[in-house]
Scaffold this active site. Structure first.
Site, PDB file in Angstrom:
ATOM      1  N   ASP A  12       1.289  -1.273   0.222  1.00 29.55           N
ATOM      2  CA  ASP A  12       0.167  -0.138   0.267  1.00 29.55           C
ATOM      3  C   ASP A  12       0.954   0.835  -0.072  1.00 29.55           C
ATOM      4  OD1 ASP A  12      -2.810  -1.240   0.070  1.00 29.55           O
ATOM      5  OD2 ASP A  12      -2.609  -1.601   2.211  1.00 29.55           O
ATOM      6  N   ALA A  13       1.886   1.211  -0.640  1.00 34.16           N
ATOM      7  CA  ALA A  13       2.806   1.958  -0.909  1.00 34.16           C
ATOM      8  C   ALA A  13       2.010   3.648  -1.583  1.00 34.16           C
ATOM      9  CB  ALA A  13       4.631   1.497  -1.392  1.00 34.16           C
ATOM     10  N   GLY A  14       1.798   2.614  -2.361  1.00 38.44           N
ATOM     11  CA  GLY A  14       0.874   3.890  -3.709  1.00 38.44           C
ATOM     12  C   GLY A  14       2.225   3.162  -4.868  1.00 38.44           C
ATOM     13  N   LEU A  17      -1.096   3.890  -8.748  1.00 35.63           N
ATOM     14  CA  LEU A  17      -1.455   4.778  -8.053  1.00 35.63           C
ATOM     15  C   LEU A  17      -0.197   5.446  -9.592  1.00 35.63           C
ATOM     16  CD1 LEU A  17      -3.072   7.000  -8.287  1.00 35.63           C
ATOM     17  CD2 LEU A  17      -2.096   7.818  -6.097  1.00 35.63           C
ATOM     18  N   LYS A  37       0.918  -6.968 -14.391  1.00 34.90           N
ATOM     19  CA  LYS A  37       0.755  -7.346 -12.838  1.00 34.90           C
ATOM     20  C   LYS A  37       1.093  -8.561 -12.645  1.00 34.90           C
ATOM     21  CE  LYS A  37      -0.572  -6.500  -8.106  1.00 34.90           C
ATOM     22  NZ  LYS A  37       0.600  -5.055  -7.334  1.00 34.90           N
ATOM     23  N   ALA A 126       4.706  -6.746  -6.052  1.00 35.40           N
ATOM     24  CA  ALA A 126       3.406  -7.246  -5.346  1.00 35.40           C
ATOM     25  C   ALA A 126       3.787  -6.738  -3.890  1.00 35.40           C
ATOM     26  CB  ALA A 126       2.471  -8.104  -5.450  1.00 35.40           C
ATOM     27  N   LEU A 219      -5.157  11.956  -2.878  1.00 35.95           N
ATOM     28  CA  LEU A 219      -6.105  12.687  -3.658  1.00 35.95           C
ATOM     29  C   LEU A 219      -7.183  12.035  -3.170  1.00 35.95           C
ATOM     30  CD1 LEU A 219      -3.859  11.008  -7.032  1.00 35.95           C
ATOM     31  CD2 LEU A 219      -3.867  13.792  -6.255  1.00 35.95           C
TER      32      LEU A 219
END
Length: 241
Positions: A12-14, A17, A37, A126, A219
């Site tokens: 969940d570091a981004g 995005l 991915k 991942a 964001l």
């Protein structure tokens, strides 16, 4: 422009995005794009099979042929060959599913996709750099097998400086080039003290042996496409060299 492996300082570091923002930026410039991915945990059951939100976001930004517009230009299985339902470490999710994920198989999947020679290909990992695929292999081995330069997404939160430095050291230890890093504000409170926030970014810039490709603020929630377009405005593409 070569292909890049996108990793993060942690889960969940981004990463997604940032990757989608780079792909959207490349598409604005009229470049062909492909976001991949290899392994995804935390996937939802659909009539077409398991689907992962991050992989779907990358699929939406993938246009490997000039002039491709609208719709999905790449099928899901091409983007994400291994999808697992539980949102846990990939090797544990694979074990629960009775599947063995091997680097040799992932390399066989990736090789022809790299041969497409898109203007920008991003292979998103991942979790962090050392996330295991099995007791013997980790996903970083895929980047090493194809000598992919690495883009590091730093989740901007307390502790991120040490995490970023350790990850950069591990990437160098594996013989790969850090092509750039991107800051992603994952904890809004981290930026409440503006001066301290800027000092943290300055420390990262001096500590990491690669240029900063941009900083993505927190964001507003929106569609993956809208968020990718917003992120694109904060980023620059990595140098081809």
């Amino acid at each position: 422009m070569p292909a890049y492996f996108v990793t993060g300082t942690d889960t969940d570091a981004g990463k997604t995005l940032a990757a989608c923002g780079l792909l959207a930026l490349a598409r604005r410039a009229g470049l062909t794009t492909l976001g991949l991915k290899p392994v995804a945990s935390g996937s939802d059951a659909t009539p077409g099979g398991l689907r992962n939100a991050d992989a779907l976001a990358l699929q939406a930004q993938s246009r490997p042929q000039a002039g491709a517009a609208g719709g999905q230009a790449v099928d899901y299985a091409t983007i994400n060959p291994y999808a697992f339902a539980p949102a846990i470490a990939p090797h544990l999710a694979a074990r629960r599913a009775g599947v063995e994920v091997r680097l040799a198989d992932l390399s066989g999947w990736l090789r022809p996709l790299l041969a497409l020679e898109c203007d920008l290909t991003l292979v998103e990992g991942a979790g962090g750099w050392r996330v295991p695929l099995s007791a013997r292999e980790d996903l970083a081995g895929l980047a090493a097998a194809h000598a992919l330069p690495v883009i590091l997404v730093v989740g901007l939160r307390l502790g991120c400086i040490s995490q970023a430095r350790l990850t950069a050291e591990a990437i160098a230890h594996d013989g790969l080039r850090l092509a750039g890093w991107i800051g992603s504000l994952v904890e809004p409170a981290f930026a409440e003290d503006g001066a301290l926030y800027r000092d943290n970014l300055a420390t990262l810039a001096s500590a990491l042996p690669a240029p900063c490709l941009g900083v993505i603020p927190r964001l507003p929630a929106g569609t993956p496409r809208a968020m990718a377009e917003s992120a694109a405005g904060c980023l620059e593409l990595p140098d081809v060299h």
